[in-house]
Write an enzyme that holds these catalytic residues in place. Structure first.
Site, mmCIF file in Angstrom:
data_model
loop_
_atom_site.group_PDB
_atom_site.id
_atom_site.type_symbol
_atom_site.label_atom_id
_atom_site.label_comp_id
_atom_site.label_asym_id
_atom_site.label_seq_id
_atom_site.Cartn_x
_atom_site.Cartn_y
_atom_site.Cartn_z
ATOM 1 N N GLU A 56 2.521 1.267 -0.982
ATOM 2 C CA GLU A 56 2.986 1.898 0.263
ATOM 3 C C GLU A 56 4.358 1.381 0.676
ATOM 4 O O GLU A 56 5.205 2.145 1.145
ATOM 5 C CB GLU A 56 1.977 1.631 1.386
ATOM 6 C CG GLU A 56 2.402 2.214 2.720
ATOM 7 C CD GLU A 56 1.493 1.788 3.866
ATOM 8 O OE1 GLU A 56 1.797 2.152 5.010
ATOM 9 O OE2 GLU A 56 0.492 1.102 3.612
ATOM 10 N N ASP A 57 4.582 0.074 0.504
ATOM 11 C CA ASP A 57 5.779 -0.554 1.065
ATOM 12 C C ASP A 57 6.937 -0.692 0.091
ATOM 13 O O ASP A 57 8.058 -0.983 0.509
ATOM 14 C CB ASP A 57 5.427 -1.942 1.614
ATOM 15 C CG ASP A 57 4.546 -1.860 2.859
ATOM 16 O OD1 ASP A 57 4.413 -0.754 3.410
ATOM 17 O OD2 ASP A 57 3.997 -2.897 3.266
#
Length: 223
Positions: A56-57
Site C-alpha cells: 500500500e505504501d
C-alpha cells in the site's frame, strides 16, 4: 522473521507517522501484539503483519515481490489486508470496505487477526490525529472491530478496544467512571478472592479440570 523485518524497514524507510516516529515502528508493534496479546505463533502470520503495509505504501513493491521473497501464503495475507485498507479500497464507500472485512472473516480469519492488531495499535496512537477523525475511528472501532474481536474470542482485545474508543469519543465520561470503578474493585477484591478460593477448592476436591479468571467490569461496560 529477521528477513521480513529488514524488508519492512526498507519499504518504509524515510516515512514517519503523524506522531513523528518512524513508520516501521507501527508494523513492528502489530507483530508484537499478535505474539503477546493474541497468542499467535504462526510465522507466516507474523511475517504478513510486518509486511501488511508495504504494498500500500511503497509503489515499487508488489505482491509478486512479496511472494518471490517470502512465499505465497505471506503474499496472500498481505493481499487480504491491502484489499481491506489499501489502495484498492481507498476511494470506495465505507460499506464496501466493511463488506471486505466480512469476506475476509469467512475466507481466512488470519487476515482479520492482522487487521485487528493493526487497529489495536492505531487506537493507541490516535491522539496525534484531528478530533473529527479520532471520533470517526473510535465509532468505527466500536461498530465493526469490537464485534470481530468478540466473535474470535479475544476478550482482552475487545475490552481494550472498547475502552480506547470510549476514551477518545467521550473522555469526560471515561475519566468520571475510572476512579469510581477502581475504588469498587479495591473494595470487593478480598470478597471476590474468598469465593475464588472456595470454588477452586471444591473443584479440586472433585478432580475437575478448570481455569478460573477474575474479570472486573471495565469502563465501557459501565458506560
Amino acid at each position: 522473521m529477521k528477513r521480513s523485518f529488514d524488508y519492512m524497514e526498507y519499504a518504509h524507510r524515510g516515512i514517519n507517522r503523524a506522531s513523528g516516529v518512524p513508520y516501521y515502528t507501527h508494523p513492528l508493534k502489530v507483530a508484537i501484539s499478535l505474539i503477546n496479546q493474541f497468542g499467535i505463533r504462526d510465522e507466516n502470520v507474523i511475517a504478513g503483519s510486518l509486511l501488511h503495509d508495504t504494498v500500500e505504501d511503497n509503489d515499487l513493491i508488489t505482491l509478486e515481490d512479496i511472494e518471490k521473497r517470502f512465499n505465497k501464503d505471506v503474499a496472500h495475507l498481505v493481499d487480504g489486508v491491502t484489499k481491506i485498507k489499501g489502495k484498492r479500497t481507498r476511494n470506495l464507500e465505507k460499506t464496501a470496505t466493511y463488506g471486505k472485512l466480512f469476506m475476509a472473516m469467512v475466507q481466512d480469519p488470519r487476515v482479520i487477526l492482522i487487521k485487528l492488531a493493526d487497529r489495536y495499535d492505531n487506537m493507541r496512537t490516535l491522539s496525534h490525529l484531528p478530533k473529527e477523525k479520532i471520533e470517526r475511528i473510535g465509532n468505527e472501532t466500536l461498530n465493526f472491530y469490537v464485534p470481530f474481536a468478540q466473535r474470535l474470542g479475544l476478550a482482552g482485545i475487545k475490552r481494550d478496544l472498547e475502552n480506547l474508543s470510549l476514551y477518545y469519543i467521550d473522555k469526560e465520561a471515561f475519566e468520571a467512571i475510572r476512579p469510581k470503578l477502581e475504588q469498587k474493585q479495591a473494595d470487593f477484591i478480598s470478597y471476590i478472592e474468598y469465593f475464588h478460593d472456595r470454588i477452586e477448592l471444591m473443584l479440586n476436591q472433585h478432580n475437575i479440570d478448570h481455569f478460573i479468571n477474575i474479570a472486573h467490569k471495565h469502563e465501557y461496560e459501565i458506560y
